[in-house]
Design an enzyme around this catalytic site. Sequence first.
Site, short mmCIF file in Angstrom:
data_model
loop_
_atom_site.label_atom_id
_atom_site.label_comp_id
_atom_site.label_asym_id
_atom_site.label_seq_id
_atom_site.Cartn_x
_atom_site.Cartn_y
_atom_site.Cartn_z
N HIS A 37 0.86 -1.28 0.01
CA HIS A 37 -0.08 0.03 0.00
C HIS A 37 0.73 1.36 0.05
CE1 HIS A 37 -3.95 -1.97 1.79
NE2 HIS A 37 -3.31 -2.39 0.72
N THR A 38 0.49 2.11 -0.69
CA THR A 38 1.08 3.58 -0.66
C THR A 38 0.95 4.09 0.94
OG1 THR A 38 0.64 3.89 -2.91
CG2 THR A 38 1.66 5.67 -1.80
N GLN A 39 2.19 4.11 1.65
CA GLN A 39 1.95 4.64 3.07
C GLN A 39 2.19 5.94 2.92
OE1 GLN A 39 0.58 2.80 5.26
NE2 GLN A 39 0.87 0.60 4.50
#
Lengths: 272, 272, 302
Positions: A37-39
Site C-alpha cells: 500500500h502507498t503509505q
Amino acid sequence: MWKQPAPANSSFNDYNTFPLPQTQRGQSSHAHGPVGHTQQPLVTGTSVLGLKFDKGVMIAADNLASYGSLARFRDIQRLHPLGKHTLLGVAGDMSDFQWLKKELDALLREEDALALSDSHPSLSPKNIYELLSNLFYARRSKMNPVWNAVLVGGWDKVKEESFLAYVDLLGTTYTAPTLATGFGAHLAQPLLREAFEAKAGINGDGPLLTQEEAEKVLDDSMKVLFYRDARSINKYQIATITAEGVSISDSKSSDTYWKFAEGLRGYGAQTQ
Amino acid sequence: MALYSQPPMSYTQEPTTAPVEHRFNPYSDNGGSILAIAGKDFSVIAGDTRQSEGYSIQTRYARKVWQLNDKAVLATNGFAADGTNFVKRVKQRLEWYEHAHHKPMGLKSIARMIQTMLYGKRFFPYYVYNILGGIEEDGTGAVYSFDPVGSYEREACRGAGAAQSLIQPFLDNQIYFKNQQPEAGSEKFVPGNLPLSTVLSLVVDSFTSATERHIEVGDGLEIYVVMQKGRSADDLLDEKKLAPGLKVEELGALGEGEGERTFLVRQSLKRD
Amino acid sequence: MFRNSYDSDNTTFSPQGKLFQVEYALEAVKQGSAAIGLRSKTHAVLLTLKRSTGELATYQKKLIRIDDHVGVAIAGLTSDARVLSNFMRQQAMRSRMTYGRAIPVGRIVQSIADRAQTNTQEYGKRPYGVGFLVIGQDETGPHLYEFSPSGTAFEYYAHSIGARSQSAKTYLETNFASFENATLAELINHGLSALHDTLQQDKHLSLANTSIAIIGPSDGEIEDLNHSSAAKRGNFRVWENDGVNNLLRAWRRSRGENEDGPQEEEDKPKPEAEAETAQSAEGSEQAPPGAPAAGEDVTMEE
C-alpha cells in the site's frame, strides 16, 4: 505539503528533507506476498492551479517532481490530456499519477473502440471526474489511497460550458471557478479569487476574465508560488481547454527579482 | 568522570515521547451546519453551502441537503466525501425499492434503512451526522436525526455540524419552549405547531447568527420545505409574506405527482 | 414426443449447422404474446398485448422499466425476463454511479446479448427463453433494439416479436416510411394498428389487454401529465388500464371508429372501479386472449 513521515525518533527530519521508504511487511498476506500500500508519497509534484475564463478553463502546474527536498526530476509534465476536451493537473505522488494516466488512457481507448460501432460521444469531463472521484474514494476506503490531488478541467460540448473540479486522496470533491491544490490553496487561491471576482462579482454572474487576463493571473500566481514554495521550480506549463480542444503551452519561466535579498542579513555575501 | 558522563543529549537519549506513528488518516472535517424543524403539515430541512478544511474555504457552493423522493429530504454534515457517497448509496437503495414495489419508500422506512446502513459501517464509520426530514405516512411533518453509527430518533427539531452548539440551544428555546413560561391562564406550549413563516424565520436567524460567530458557516443557505399533500403553499409563494432576500422555487414531483410538494428556498449568507 | 439426437445439449451442432436448443428458445419467444416497437426522430414507443392465464388471473405485465431512459417489452418466459431485466438495471445503475452518465442504449442491449450468447456456447447451460424489444434515448437520440435468445441485438426503425407478430410486421413494413417524422400521437396510432393486426378475428384492443410505453417529450393531449412526472420529463413511462384510455380513444378516432370501442365493450371506466373488477369483466367477455392454444404448455409464460 505532501508530508513525509518522520523516522522513529522524530527529532530528525522536521523539514522533510528526505523521504523514508518504509515497506510495512507482514501487515496482510497474500499469495504473492504482502500487499503493497502507498503509505506515503515519494516523488511528489507540488501545487496545481485552475481558473475559468470566458471561453474555457486554464490549468497550470510546474515541471518539477521532487524527491523529498531534492529537486529530482526537473522536466516532468504534470498536465495530462484525456480525450479531446478534458485535462488533468496532478499534484502529489508521481508514480500514482503515472498509474492513473495508464488506467484512464486505457479506459478512453476502450470508449473510442465502442464509439466506432454506436457513434456515442465519449466520456465528458464530468463523467471522467465522477469516475475519478469514485476511484479515489474507493481506494481511500480500502486504506490504500491514490496519493494525489487532481484538478479536472474541461469543456462540456453538450452544455457548452467549461468544467473545473477538484478531487483528492480522501475522495473529497468540490467545484469552484478558481481552484488550487496544496500550497496553492493558501498562496494562489486568494489571488485567483480576487482576479475572478473583480470582473465577475462575488456571485460570479458578471463577465469572466478574458484568455489574456486569465493567463496573466496564472503567471503571477505561479511566480508567487515559486518565490514562496520551496518544492516548486521556475518552469511551468499552462493548459487551455476551450470548445476547440486542449492545448498545453511550452514550459515557461517567470521573470524574478532577487536584488532585495542582497540587503538581507543572513542571505547574501555578509558573514555577520 | 562526571564531566563526560553525559553525552550530548540529542544523539543518545531515548525520546521522551513515544514515536509518532504515521498512518494515513482517511477522514477530514469539512465544516458547515445543518438543521431541520418539523411542522404539523410540513417539514423544513436546511444547510449552508460552504465547504472548508481547516482555515481554507474549499468552495462556497457544495450542497449538504438532498432531495431523496417526494416525501423525504436528507441533510448530511461532517466529512463531505462520506456524506456524498452515503447519499449516493441511499438513493441507490431507494431506486431498487421503487423497482421492486412500484412506489417510493416511506419516511420512517428510510429512517430505519439509514440506521442499518450507518451501523453496517460501525467499525469504519461514515463520519457524517444525518438529519432526515419529510412527511410521514399520516401526513405529519417529521424530523429524524442520526449519529454517525446509526443511533436515531424522531424529534421536532435538530441542529448538527460545526455550529450545533450555537444553533441547538436557540432551537431548544424557540421550538421546545425551554426556559419559557406560558402567561398565567394561557394554554400550554406544544412543540411542533409553529406556522411555516415562523419556522422559516427561525431557520434564517439560526444560520445568520451561526455565520457571524462560526468561521466554518456561511456563503449560502439552502432550505428545503416539504409540504403535506393538498396543503396550500400560499404562505411560501406569496412574496409579501416572505422575508426579503429569500428566493423560492418549487421542485417538480419525482413520482406520480399530486402528492407532497417540495420547495427549495435559497438565501445568501455572509462570505467572510 | 418428438426426438432429435442433436437437441439435448446446446454445444453440439446438427449436421445441418443448427443449434436446436437455440432454435427452440426462439420458439419460446414466438409463444409469448405480441410486442411492437417503433420510433420516430423524437420518440420511441412500445405496445404490447397482455394475456391473462384465466378469468381469475391478472394480466401479465409485459413492460419493464430499466432506468429513466431505457425500458423493455418482453415476449417469452417471464421469469427469464426478470433475470435479464434485473441485470440491465444493474448495468444502468452502474453507469450512473461510476460515470454519472446514463448508459448508452446500444451498450446495455449488447451487454445482455453477450450474456445470452455464452448460454448458447457453454455446456450445461440453456439459452434464455425470452426476447426483448428495448427502447431508449441517449445522446444520439431515441433507439429501438431487438434482443433475441440467440445472443443477437439489432437496431430497428420498427419491429415486432411474439405470437402472430408477422401480421404486425407486415403493417410496419408498409408504413414505416412515415414513422421518422411522425408525431407521438401518430406513432402510437401506427403502433396500435399494428398491434390490432396481431389479434385473432373478433378480438379487440381494450384497457385490460393493451399497454403502451413511451420515451421522448410528452404530449398533454393524450397523456395525463398530472399522474406521471416521468412523462413530464420525457422519461420512460407506461400507460395501461385507465391510463391507456385516452390513447386508445385517439386511435379509434383516427380510424373513424366508435371512440368507445366495439359495442359490447363496457362503458366508460368508472373511476372508483377496482382494476381487478375491470379486468375480470373484460376477461369474461373476451376470455380467449390469454387462453393457450390446445395442447400447449405455457405454465412459465406470460
